[in-house]
Scaffold this motif. Structure first.
Motif, PDB file in Angstrom:
ATOM      1  N   ALA A  58       0.833  -1.205   0.000  1.00 55.18           N
ATOM      2  CA  ALA A  58       0.000   0.000   0.000  1.00 55.18           C
ATOM      3  C   ALA A  58       0.873   1.263   0.000  1.00 55.18           C
ATOM      4  CB  ALA A  58      -0.940  -0.002   1.201  1.00 55.18           C
ATOM      5  N   PHE A  59       1.953   1.258   0.784  1.00 55.69           N
ATOM      6  CA  PHE A  59       2.865   2.396   0.785  1.00 55.69           C
ATOM      7  C   PHE A  59       3.486   2.566  -0.593  1.00 55.69           C
ATOM      8  CE2 PHE A  59       7.037   4.333   1.134  1.00 55.69           C
ATOM      9  CZ  PHE A  59       6.737   5.492   1.833  1.00 55.69           C
ATOM     10  N   SER A  60       3.883   1.475  -1.205  1.00 55.71           N
ATOM     11  CA  SER A  60       4.490   1.542  -2.534  1.00 55.71           C
ATOM     12  C   SER A  60       3.506   2.112  -3.553  1.00 55.71           C
ATOM     13  CB  SER A  60       4.966   0.154  -2.965  1.00 55.71           C
ATOM     14  OG  SER A  60       5.607   0.208  -4.213  1.00 55.71           O
ATOM     15  N   VAL A  61       2.262   1.662  -3.502  1.00 56.69           N
ATOM     16  CA  VAL A  61       1.236   2.176  -4.417  1.00 56.69           C
ATOM     17  C   VAL A  61       1.042   3.673  -4.191  1.00 56.69           C
ATOM     18  CG1 VAL A  61      -1.244   2.129  -4.956  1.00 56.69           C
ATOM     19  CG2 VAL A  61       0.018  -0.010  -4.742  1.00 56.69           C
ATOM     20  N   HIS A  64       4.335   5.757  -5.313  1.00 60.52           N
ATOM     21  CA  HIS A  64       4.581   5.843  -6.750  1.00 60.52           C
ATOM     22  C   HIS A  64       3.445   6.565  -7.474  1.00 60.52           C
ATOM     23  CE1 HIS A  64       8.309   3.665  -6.619  1.00 60.52           C
ATOM     24  NE2 HIS A  64       7.738   2.792  -5.817  1.00 60.52           N
ATOM     25  N   ALA A  65       2.204   6.381  -7.020  1.00 58.69           N
ATOM     26  CA  ALA A  65       1.093   7.141  -7.602  1.00 58.69           C
ATOM     27  C   ALA A  65       1.270   8.624  -7.296  1.00 58.69           C
ATOM     28  CB  ALA A  65      -0.238   6.634  -7.058  1.00 58.69           C
ATOM     29  N   GLY A  66       1.672   8.930  -6.065  1.00 64.40           N
ATOM     30  CA  GLY A  66       1.909  10.319  -5.695  1.00 64.40           C
ATOM     31  C   GLY A  66       3.023  10.948  -6.506  1.00 64.40           C
ATOM     32  N   LEU A  67       4.076  10.194  -6.744  1.00 66.92           N
ATOM     33  CA  LEU A  67       5.195  10.695  -7.537  1.00 66.92           C
ATOM     34  C   LEU A  67       4.759  10.993  -8.973  1.00 66.92           C
ATOM     35  CD1 LEU A  67       8.179  11.352  -7.189  1.00 66.92           C
ATOM     36  CD2 LEU A  67       8.706   9.016  -7.843  1.00 66.92           C
ATOM     37  N   GLU A  88       8.353   4.278 -13.191  1.00 63.60           N
ATOM     38  CA  GLU A  88       7.427   4.478 -12.073  1.00 63.60           C
ATOM     39  C   GLU A  88       6.064   3.873 -12.379  1.00 63.60           C
ATOM     40  OE1 GLU A  88       8.271   5.616  -9.097  1.00 63.60           O
ATOM     41  OE2 GLU A  88      10.248   5.670 -10.008  1.00 63.60           O
ATOM     42  N   THR A  89       5.626   4.010 -13.619  1.00 57.94           N
ATOM     43  CA  THR A  89       4.340   3.450 -14.023  1.00 57.94           C
ATOM     44  C   THR A  89       4.361   1.928 -13.898  1.00 57.94           C
ATOM     45  OG1 THR A  89       4.034   5.289 -15.562  1.00 57.94           O
ATOM     46  CG2 THR A  89       2.654   3.343 -15.895  1.00 57.94           C
ATOM     47  N   ILE A  90       5.436   1.313 -14.337  1.00 52.50           N
ATOM     48  CA  ILE A  90       5.563  -0.143 -14.226  1.00 52.50           C
ATOM     49  C   ILE A  90       5.614  -0.566 -12.759  1.00 52.50           C
ATOM     50  CG2 ILE A  90       7.107  -2.097 -14.682  1.00 52.50           C
ATOM     51  CD1 ILE A  90       7.813  -0.647 -17.344  1.00 52.50           C
ATOM     52  N   ILE A  91       6.376   0.148 -11.950  1.00 53.30           N
ATOM     53  CA  ILE A  91       6.460  -0.164 -10.522  1.00 53.30           C
ATOM     54  C   ILE A  91       5.088   0.002  -9.873  1.00 53.30           C
ATOM     55  CG2 ILE A  91       7.422   0.583  -8.306  1.00 53.30           C
ATOM     56  CD1 ILE A  91       9.993   1.311  -9.873  1.00 53.30           C
ATOM     57  N   LEU A  92       4.353   1.046 -10.258  1.00 55.14           N
ATOM     58  CA  LEU A  92       3.008   1.259  -9.712  1.00 55.14           C
ATOM     59  C   LEU A  92       2.094   0.090 -10.058  1.00 55.14           C
ATOM     60  CD1 LEU A  92       0.866   2.997  -8.316  1.00 55.14           C
ATOM     61  CD2 LEU A  92       0.522   4.166 -10.506  1.00 55.14           C
TER      62      LEU A  92
END
Length: 111
Positions: A58-61, A64-67, A88-92
């Motif tokens: 959840a933190f990762s989502v 990366h969405a915030g970024l 970032e899109t792929i990581i998200l």
């Protein structure tokens, strides 16, 4: 972020220490620390309890969405931010998948 780090090092090498007081430097520093923290949380998931895994994903989502939103809105890049920030899109996307798999495992345990 790597580009910003290179600029920082070059400016410091030239004796231009004013860059340390720039709001942009502070933003990149905070983003870099949060990025490393996100990598740490996801990288150490193995063998952790389900709650910890869900919180990490959840933190990762959120991060990366915030970024991507920051790049898209504040830097006025719009939807192009998802192209420039392809990593970032792929990581998200992978983080969303990880979160969904953790949530799905909760329902499997209840059945």
């Amino acid at each position: 972020m790597i580009g910003a780090l290179i600029v920082l090092v070059i400016d410091l090498a030239r004796g231009q220490y004013d860059i340390l007081y720039s709001p942009t430097t502070a933003k990149f520093t905070v983003a870099g620390v949060l990025y490393i923290f996100s990598l740490y949380l996801v990288g150490t998931l193995s063998g952790k309890p389900l709650r910890r895994r869900i919180l990490s994903w959840a933190f990762s989502v959120a991060f990366h969405a915030g970024l991507l939103l920051y790049i898209g809105i504040v830097l006025d890049a719009g939807g192009v931010a998802m192209i420039f920030g392809m990593a970032e899109t792929i990581i998200l996307i992978l983080s969303v998948v990880g979160l969904l798999l953790c949530v799905q495992s909760i329902y499997r345990q209840k059945v």
